[in-house]
Design a protein around this motif. Structure first.
Motif, mmCIF file in Angstrom:
data_model
loop_
_atom_site.group_PDB
_atom_site.id
_atom_site.type_symbol
_atom_site.label_atom_id
_atom_site.label_comp_id
_atom_site.label_asym_id
_atom_site.label_seq_id
_atom_site.Cartn_x
_atom_site.Cartn_y
_atom_site.Cartn_z
ATOM 1 N N THR A 43 -15.413 6.901 15.552
ATOM 2 C CA THR A 43 -14.000 7.261 15.668
ATOM 3 C C THR A 43 -13.149 6.021 15.895
ATOM 4 N N GLN A 44 -13.593 5.113 16.745
ATOM 5 C CA GLN A 44 -12.849 3.874 16.987
ATOM 6 C C GLN A 44 -12.804 3.006 15.731
ATOM 7 N N MET A 45 -13.895 2.971 14.989
ATOM 8 C CA MET A 45 -13.945 2.166 13.772
ATOM 9 C C MET A 45 -13.006 2.696 12.700
ATOM 10 N N THR A 46 -12.858 4.013 12.625
ATOM 11 C CA THR A 46 -12.125 4.625 11.517
ATOM 12 C C THR A 46 -10.729 5.118 11.898
ATOM 13 N N THR A 47 -10.282 4.792 13.107
ATOM 14 C CA THR A 47 -8.923 5.112 13.535
ATOM 15 C C THR A 47 -8.113 3.832 13.503
ATOM 16 N N SER A 48 -7.124 3.791 12.629
ATOM 17 C CA SER A 48 -6.339 2.578 12.443
ATOM 18 C C SER A 48 -5.419 2.324 13.630
ATOM 19 N N PHE A 49 -5.364 1.068 14.043
ATOM 20 C CA PHE A 49 -4.363 0.668 15.026
ATOM 21 C C PHE A 49 -3.000 0.797 14.348
ATOM 22 N N PRO A 50 -1.953 1.149 15.102
ATOM 23 C CA PRO A 50 -0.629 1.343 14.487
ATOM 24 C C PRO A 50 -0.201 0.147 13.623
ATOM 25 N N LYS A 51 0.161 0.444 12.389
ATOM 26 C CA LYS A 51 0.674 -0.522 11.416
ATOM 27 C C LYS A 51 -0.307 -1.629 11.054
ATOM 28 N N ALA A 52 -1.567 -1.502 11.429
ATOM 29 C CA ALA A 52 -2.540 -2.569 11.178
ATOM 30 C C ALA A 52 -3.386 -2.325 9.928
ATOM 31 N N GLY A 53 -3.724 -1.074 9.655
ATOM 32 C CA GLY A 53 -4.619 -0.783 8.542
ATOM 33 C C GLY A 53 -6.071 -1.073 8.877
ATOM 34 N N TYR A 54 -6.352 -1.279 10.165
ATOM 35 C CA TYR A 54 -7.710 -1.578 10.617
ATOM 36 C C TYR A 54 -8.065 -0.763 11.843
ATOM 37 N N GLY A 55 -9.305 -0.299 11.881
ATOM 38 C CA GLY A 55 -9.904 0.194 13.103
ATOM 39 C C GLY A 55 -10.731 -0.972 13.639
ATOM 40 N N LEU A 56 -11.795 -0.689 14.364
ATOM 41 C CA LEU A 56 -12.655 -1.761 14.874
ATOM 42 C C LEU A 56 -13.575 -2.256 13.756
ATOM 43 N N GLY A 57 -13.234 -3.386 13.155
ATOM 44 C CA GLY A 57 -14.050 -3.991 12.108
ATOM 45 C C GLY A 57 -14.033 -3.256 10.782
ATOM 46 N N THR A 58 -13.097 -2.335 10.598
ATOM 47 C CA THR A 58 -13.069 -1.506 9.404
ATOM 48 C C THR A 58 -11.660 -1.429 8.833
ATOM 49 N N MET A 59 -11.541 -1.669 7.541
ATOM 50 C CA MET A 59 -10.270 -1.411 6.871
ATOM 51 C C MET A 59 -10.128 0.099 6.715
ATOM 52 N N VAL A 60 -8.956 0.604 7.022
ATOM 53 C CA VAL A 60 -8.689 2.033 6.904
ATOM 54 C C VAL A 60 -7.573 2.213 5.877
ATOM 55 N N LEU A 61 -7.896 2.866 4.757
ATOM 56 C CA LEU A 61 -6.907 3.134 3.719
ATOM 57 C C LEU A 61 -6.422 4.573 3.841
ATOM 58 N N THR A 62 -5.126 4.768 3.685
ATOM 59 C CA THR A 62 -4.572 6.114 3.650
ATOM 60 C C THR A 62 -4.788 6.706 2.259
ATOM 61 N N LYS A 63 -4.550 7.996 2.138
ATOM 62 C CA LYS A 63 -4.660 8.646 0.834
ATOM 63 C C LYS A 63 -3.699 8.017 -0.163
ATOM 64 N N ALA A 64 -2.501 7.675 0.284
ATOM 65 C CA ALA A 64 -1.518 7.039 -0.595
ATOM 66 C C ALA A 64 -1.994 5.663 -1.053
ATOM 67 N N GLN A 65 -2.591 4.892 -0.157
ATOM 68 C CA GLN A 65 -3.080 3.549 -0.505
ATOM 69 C C GLN A 65 -4.256 3.600 -1.468
ATOM 70 N N SER A 66 -5.015 4.688 -1.440
ATOM 71 C CA SER A 66 -6.187 4.805 -2.314
ATOM 72 C C SER A 66 -5.834 5.415 -3.662
ATOM 73 N N GLY A 67 -4.557 5.627 -3.906
ATOM 74 C CA GLY A 67 -4.152 6.228 -5.173
ATOM 75 C C GLY A 67 -4.422 7.720 -5.234
ATOM 76 N N GLY A 68 -4.499 8.351 -4.051
ATOM 77 C CA GLY A 68 -4.697 9.792 -3.996
ATOM 78 C C GLY A 68 -6.141 10.225 -3.857
ATOM 79 N N ILE A 69 -7.073 9.287 -3.854
ATOM 80 C CA ILE A 69 -8.492 9.643 -3.735
ATOM 81 C C ILE A 69 -8.781 10.279 -2.379
ATOM 82 N N GLY A 70 -8.173 9.745 -1.339
ATOM 83 C CA GLY A 70 -8.410 10.217 0.019
ATOM 84 C C GLY A 70 -8.511 9.037 0.954
ATOM 85 N N GLU A 71 -8.674 9.330 2.227
ATOM 86 C CA GLU A 71 -8.802 8.266 3.220
ATOM 87 C C GLU A 71 -10.067 7.460 2.939
ATOM 88 N N GLY A 72 -9.963 6.142 3.056
ATOM 89 C CA GLY A 72 -11.099 5.277 2.757
ATOM 90 C C GLY A 72 -11.407 4.328 3.889
#
Length: 91
Positions: A43-72
């Motif tokens: 959960t910590q790895m996949t929860t993005s810090f506000p406005k960062a796009g990162y959790g702990l050591g993980t890039m977190v993409l929104t559905k919009a950033q992935s072109g609609g594929i889903g959270e990445g």
């Protein structure tokens, strides 16, 4: 691999050398099968810090950033002539 630069020049940033198959196995185990870390750490790895796009050591993409594929989830890397990216879209 090159003899011009050693991947170790970037210390931990360049410390991973892998094959595409092994990178896929790692991404699946961590983000799809959730086998590598505890549920709390996942959960910590996949929860993005506000406005960062990162959790702990993980890039977190929104559905919009992935072109609609889903959270990445995943990460990229680059060093002197090499570029990689490994992402999972578990939805």
């Amino acid at each position: 691999m090159t003899e011009a630069y050693s991947p170790s020049i970037a210390w931990t940033a360049g410390a991973m050398v892998t094959t595409p198959e092994d990178a896929l196995a790692w991404v699946r185990a961590v983000y799809m099968d959730k086998k590598m870390v505890s549920p709390a750490l996942f959960t910590q790895m996949t929860t993005s810090f506000p406005k960062a796009g990162y959790g702990l050591g993980t890039m977190v993409l929104t559905k919009a950033q992935s072109g609609g594929i889903g959270e990445g989830f995943g990460h990229n890397g680059s060093i002197f002539g090499y570029l990689s990216q490994a992402m999972a879209f578990p939805t």
